[in-house]
Write an enzyme that holds these catalytic residues in place. Structure first.
Site, PDB file in Angstrom:
ATOM      1  N   HIS A  85      -8.027  -0.973   5.644  1.00 24.80           N
ATOM      2  CA  HIS A  85      -8.372  -2.286   6.214  1.00 24.80           C
ATOM      3  C   HIS A  85      -9.000  -3.148   5.127  1.00 24.80           C
ATOM      4  CE1 HIS A  85      -9.344  -5.196   9.261  1.00 24.80           C
ATOM      5  NE2 HIS A  85     -10.574  -5.264   8.761  1.00 24.80           N
ATOM      6  N   ARG A 107       0.644  -1.877  14.989  1.00 26.43           N
ATOM      7  CA  ARG A 107       0.521  -1.441  16.394  1.00 26.43           C
ATOM      8  C   ARG A 107      -0.709  -0.551  16.548  1.00 26.43           C
ATOM      9  NH1 ARG A 107       3.007  -4.590  19.330  1.00 26.43           N
ATOM     10  NH2 ARG A 107       3.163  -3.069  21.002  1.00 26.43           N
ATOM     11  N   ASN A 127       0.830  -1.210   0.000  1.00 29.46           N
ATOM     12  CA  ASN A 127       0.000   0.000   0.000  1.00 29.46           C
ATOM     13  C   ASN A 127       0.862   1.256   0.000  1.00 29.46           C
ATOM     14  OD1 ASN A 127      -3.045  -0.399   0.105  1.00 29.46           O
ATOM     15  ND2 ASN A 127      -2.310  -1.975   1.519  1.00 29.46           N
ATOM     16  N   ASN A 171      -6.067   5.031   7.914  1.00 26.55           N
ATOM     17  CA  ASN A 171      -5.716   3.606   7.881  1.00 26.55           C
ATOM     18  C   ASN A 171      -6.456   2.926   6.738  1.00 26.55           C
ATOM     19  OD1 ASN A 171      -4.617   1.107   8.880  1.00 26.55           O
ATOM     20  ND2 ASN A 171      -6.619   0.637   9.761  1.00 26.55           N
TER      21      ASN A 171
HETATM   22  C1  GRF Z   1      -3.232  -4.730   3.857  1.00 20.29           C
HETATM   23  O1  GRF Z   1      -4.139  -5.733   3.512  1.00 20.29           O
HETATM   24  C2  GRF Z   1      -3.889  -3.680   4.719  1.00 20.29           C
HETATM   25  O2  GRF Z   1      -5.238  -3.472   4.403  1.00 20.29           O
HETATM   26  C3  GRF Z   1      -3.780  -4.268   6.099  1.00 20.29           C
HETATM   27  O3  GRF Z   1      -2.519  -4.898   6.113  1.00 20.29           O
HETATM   28  C4  GRF Z   1      -2.135  -5.241   4.781  1.00 20.29           C
HETATM   29  C5  GRF Z   1      -0.822  -4.572   4.536  1.00 20.29           C
HETATM   30  O4  GRF Z   1      -0.281  -4.922   3.299  1.00 20.29           O
HETATM   31  N1  GRF Z   1      -3.953  -3.254   7.112  1.00 20.29           N
HETATM   32  P1  GRF Z   1       0.937  -4.067   2.709  1.00 20.29           P
HETATM   33  O5  GRF Z   1       2.026  -4.068   3.774  1.00 20.29           O
HETATM   34  O6  GRF Z   1       0.430  -2.694   2.410  1.00 20.29           O
HETATM   35  O7  GRF Z   1       1.359  -4.816   1.485  1.00 20.29           O
END
Ligand code: GRF
Length: 203
Positions: free
Chosen positions: A108, A90, A13, A106
């Site tokens: 999710h 965290r 991400n 954030n």
């Molecule tokens: C993603 O699925 C995000 O929604 C969740 O943790 C994962 C992180 O993936 N909170 P990355 O580290 O961004 O590849």
């Protein structure tokens, strides 16, 4: 917008956000990427895009608040005004949240308020929902909770496993996280109670 990105792992991400900035789809700069874990892939990805990185190990701090104070100090040192959590594992305390009021975001991998917490994709499979998705939200003190900026729906297929579903949701995460951050960058967001005016419509 001066965006600080907090990661704990893979950083896909984060990479999508950095790509959106490079391609002119998000008007922001990222002065620092902070990881609470050393040696994770996300740190390499940030460096590959020329973004400065910092490891702040939560284990080296006596309390959640002490760790958050160190985070705030590092983010302020880099003139950060907005914080994006990108797979950051965290829970944040009021120490960090009050330092960046309304500016901590954030992502999710579920349609909140359904399936907060770990293994959101497996939770969706176990429950038997036919549609799940991804949510970008402002962060409050509860886990995976706060005003919703953007959501995208993803169908659950009969032969989905946790991995195949996670992969399709992740593609949507990468699409909507930069869109949601662009709303903040352009000050297009107004919070009215739990509702966000100016959020990105579900697609
Ligand atoms: C993603 O699925 C995000 O929604 C969740 O943790 C994962 C992180 O993936 N909170 P990355 O580290 O961004 O590849």
């Amino acid at each position: 917008m001066n965006l600080g990105i907090l990661i704990s792992g893979r950083g896909s991400n984060m990479d999508a956000i950095l790509a959106a900035i490079e391609e002119g789809r998000l008007d922001a700069s990222v002065p620092i990427v902070v990881s609470n874990r050393a040696g994770v892939a996300g740190l390499d990805r940030a460096r590959a895009r020329g973004v400065p990185t910092l490891v702040l190990a939560h284990r080296e701090h006596p309390s959640r608040e002490a760790f958050d104070e160190a985070l705030v100090e590092a983010l302020r040192r880099h003139d950060v005004d907005t914080v994006a959590l990108a797979g950051f594992d965290r829970l944040l305390s009021p120490v960090l949240l009050s330092a960046f009021p309304g500016r901590v975001v954030n992502i999710h991998p579920a349609l909140l308020p359904s399936f907060p917490g770990l293994h959101a994709q497996q939770q969706a499979l176990d429950y038997g929902v036919r549609i799940t998705g991804a949510t970008v939200h402002l962060v409050d003190e509860r886990m995976d909770h706060g005003p919703i900026l953007a959501q995208a729906a993803v169908p659950v297929l009969d032969d989905d496993t946790e991995d195949t579903l996670a992969e399709r949701i992740l593609a949507e995460e990468h699409r909507i996280y930069p869109l949601a951050l662009a709303l903040l960058a352009h000050d297009e967001v107004r919070i009215e109670g739990r509702r966000v005016r100016g959020g990105v419509p579900t697609a």
